[in-house]
Each structure stands twice: as structure tokens, then as C-alpha cells.
Scaffold this motif. Structure first.
Motif, PDB file in Angstrom:
ATOM      1  N   TYR A  21       0.826  -1.012  -0.023  1.00 61.72           N
ATOM      2  CA  TYR A  21      -0.099  -0.015  -0.028  1.00 61.72           C
ATOM      3  C   TYR A  21       1.080   1.283  -0.202  1.00 61.72           C
ATOM      4  CZ  TYR A  21      -3.180   3.728   1.270  1.00 61.72           C
ATOM      5  OH  TYR A  21      -3.969   4.931   1.151  1.00 61.72           O
ATOM      6  N   VAL A  22       0.867   2.067  -0.797  1.00 61.86           N
ATOM      7  CA  VAL A  22       1.460   3.503  -1.155  1.00 61.86           C
ATOM      8  C   VAL A  22       0.606   4.447  -1.374  1.00 61.86           C
ATOM      9  CG1 VAL A  22       3.317   4.478  -2.558  1.00 61.86           C
ATOM     10  CG2 VAL A  22       3.323   2.026  -1.986  1.00 61.86           C
ATOM     11  N   ASN A  23       0.813   5.590  -0.496  1.00 60.31           N
ATOM     12  CA  ASN A  23       0.376   6.835  -0.626  1.00 60.31           C
ATOM     13  C   ASN A  23       1.106   7.878  -1.345  1.00 60.31           C
ATOM     14  OD1 ASN A  23      -1.610   8.713  -0.360  1.00 60.31           O
ATOM     15  ND2 ASN A  23      -2.203   8.174   1.963  1.00 60.31           N
ATOM     16  N   ASN A  24       0.681   8.434  -2.497  1.00 61.29           N
ATOM     17  CA  ASN A  24       1.690   9.249  -3.170  1.00 61.29           C
ATOM     18  C   ASN A  24       1.029  10.957  -2.850  1.00 61.29           C
ATOM     19  OD1 ASN A  24       3.507   7.637  -4.894  1.00 61.29           O
ATOM     20  ND2 ASN A  24       1.447   6.619  -5.076  1.00 61.29           N
ATOM     21  N   HIS A  25       2.077  11.857  -2.738  1.00 65.99           N
ATOM     22  CA  HIS A  25       1.591  13.281  -2.707  1.00 65.99           C
ATOM     23  C   HIS A  25       2.358  13.936  -3.678  1.00 65.99           C
ATOM     24  CE1 HIS A  25      -0.969  12.683   1.001  1.00 65.99           C
ATOM     25  NE2 HIS A  25       0.026  11.767   1.314  1.00 65.99           N
ATOM     26  N   TYR A  31      -2.814  10.409  -4.521  1.00 67.74           N
ATOM     27  CA  TYR A  31      -3.453   9.066  -4.866  1.00 67.74           C
ATOM     28  C   TYR A  31      -2.838   7.788  -4.079  1.00 67.74           C
ATOM     29  CZ  TYR A  31       0.524   8.503  -8.261  1.00 67.74           C
ATOM     30  OH  TYR A  31       1.825   8.243  -8.650  1.00 67.74           O
ATOM     31  N   SER A  32      -3.597   6.821  -4.161  1.00 67.18           N
ATOM     32  CA  SER A  32      -3.179   5.671  -3.326  1.00 67.18           C
ATOM     33  C   SER A  32      -2.958   4.507  -4.392  1.00 67.18           C
ATOM     34  CB  SER A  32      -3.968   5.085  -2.433  1.00 67.18           C
ATOM     35  OG  SER A  32      -4.087   6.145  -1.243  1.00 67.18           O
ATOM     36  N   GLU A  33      -2.144   3.483  -4.010  1.00 66.12           N
ATOM     37  CA  GLU A  33      -1.972   2.210  -4.857  1.00 66.12           C
ATOM     38  C   GLU A  33      -1.807   1.211  -3.894  1.00 66.12           C
ATOM     39  OE1 GLU A  33       1.466   3.714  -8.363  1.00 66.12           O
ATOM     40  OE2 GLU A  33       2.006   3.603  -6.235  1.00 66.12           O
ATOM     41  N   LYS A  59      -3.803  -4.875  -8.850  1.00 68.15           N
ATOM     42  CA  LYS A  59      -3.293  -3.632  -8.513  1.00 68.15           C
ATOM     43  C   LYS A  59      -4.449  -2.436  -8.705  1.00 68.15           C
ATOM     44  CE  LYS A  59       0.811  -2.222  -9.807  1.00 68.15           C
ATOM     45  NZ  LYS A  59       2.017  -1.663 -10.578  1.00 68.15           N
ATOM     46  N   LYS A  60      -4.649  -1.520  -7.896  1.00 69.83           N
ATOM     47  CA  LYS A  60      -5.619  -0.417  -7.747  1.00 69.83           C
ATOM     48  C   LYS A  60      -4.939   0.685  -7.498  1.00 69.83           C
ATOM     49  CE  LYS A  60      -9.851   0.856  -5.702  1.00 69.83           C
ATOM     50  NZ  LYS A  60     -11.059   0.906  -4.936  1.00 69.83           N
ATOM     51  N   GLU A  61      -5.432   1.697  -8.320  1.00 71.68           N
ATOM     52  CA  GLU A  61      -4.781   3.001  -8.247  1.00 71.68           C
ATOM     53  C   GLU A  61      -6.094   3.847  -7.843  1.00 71.68           C
ATOM     54  OE1 GLU A  61      -2.510   4.512 -11.352  1.00 71.68           O
ATOM     55  OE2 GLU A  61      -0.986   2.848 -11.092  1.00 71.68           O
ATOM     56  N   THR A  62      -6.118   4.727  -7.081  1.00 70.95           N
ATOM     57  CA  THR A  62      -7.455   5.634  -6.667  1.00 70.95           C
ATOM     58  C   THR A  62      -7.698   6.612  -7.809  1.00 70.95           C
ATOM     59  OG1 THR A  62      -6.036   6.979  -5.319  1.00 70.95           O
ATOM     60  CG2 THR A  62      -7.295   5.217  -4.347  1.00 70.95           C
ATOM     61  N   ILE A  63      -6.823   6.709  -8.748  1.00 70.74           N
ATOM     62  CA  ILE A  63      -6.750   7.653  -9.826  1.00 70.74           C
ATOM     63  C   ILE A  63      -7.768   7.013 -10.817  1.00 70.74           C
ATOM     64  CG2 ILE A  63      -5.604   8.597 -11.993  1.00 70.74           C
ATOM     65  CD1 ILE A  63      -2.921   8.951 -10.328  1.00 70.74           C
ATOM     66  N   ASN A  64      -7.695   5.967 -11.040  1.00 73.65           N
ATOM     67  CA  ASN A  64      -8.647   5.303 -11.957  1.00 73.65           C
ATOM     68  C   ASN A  64      -9.798   4.573 -11.436  1.00 73.65           C
ATOM     69  OD1 ASN A  64      -7.290   5.895 -14.336  1.00 73.65           O
ATOM     70  ND2 ASN A  64      -5.911   4.188 -14.346  1.00 73.65           N
ATOM     71  N   ASN A  65      -9.506   4.153 -10.168  1.00 75.84           N
ATOM     72  CA  ASN A  65     -10.208   3.266  -9.051  1.00 75.84           C
ATOM     73  C   ASN A  65     -10.793   2.085  -9.752  1.00 75.84           C
ATOM     74  OD1 ASN A  65     -11.621   3.473  -6.751  1.00 75.84           O
ATOM     75  ND2 ASN A  65     -13.644   4.296  -7.282  1.00 75.84           N
TER      76      ASN A  65
END
Length: 99
Positions: A21-25, A31-33, A59-65
């Protein structure tokens, strides 16, 4: 830009599992991955022999959800590791050399 995350794995000589789990700023977007992996070794290699894992990654990115799930192969020997797979007809390749 900065990021923080949590990574872990558990394995035997036959089974491999991992999570991330990665949180990017960034300046433009936060966004999170999330990532899960599971695999099995088709044979048991001895120490310092070639090891191969047949894996699935999701994999899931919150950008594309949305979730992307795809197969890949993990190969390692000694200090060398490579992961090769395809995601939506694009190559997903990771290479690591430990020194």
C-alpha cells in the motif's frame, strides 16, 4: 513529491504472497496504490540455484479506481531478480540486483 507505504511478503519454498500500500503526494494530485501478489513455484530449487515463481498480481490506483489483474513470472538466482508480465497489452518488468 513524497510517498509513504507499507510492504510485506510471506513465502515458503513453494508458495509466495505479498501486499503493498503506497500513498503518493504530488504537486498536482494525491493518490493511493494497492497491490496483492500470489504465486507458486513449479519446482523446488536448492540454495543458489535458479528459482521460478508463476504469479498473479492485482493492482488498484485511486486515480482510475479500478483493479487490474494479470499474470507474471518471477525469476531469481543469487543477487539477481526479474519479474516479467503484461498488463493491458503493456509490459510490466521489474529488475533488481542486490549488491
Amino acid at each position: 513529491k513524497f510517498y509513504y507505504g507499507l510492504h510485506g511478503d510471506w513465502e515458503t519454498r513453494r508458495i509466495f504472497t505479498a501486499f503493498s500500500y503506497v500513498n503518493n503526494h504530488t504537486n498536482n494530485k494525491d493518490y493511493s496504490e494497492m497491490e496483492l501478489q500470489a504465486g507458486i513455484a513449479p519446482y523446488l530449487g536448492e540454495y543458489n540455484e535458479l528459482h521460478t515463481w508463476i504469479m498473479m498480481k492485482t493492482k488498484k490506483e485511486t486515480i482510475n479506481n479500478s483493479w487490474d489483474t494479470y499474470p507474471f513470472i518471477k525469476i531469481f538466482k543469487g543477487d539477481f531478480l526479474i519479474e516479467i508480465g503484461t498488463k493491458n497489452s503493456h509490459w510490466d518488468i521489474h529488475y533488481m540486483l542486490r549488491f
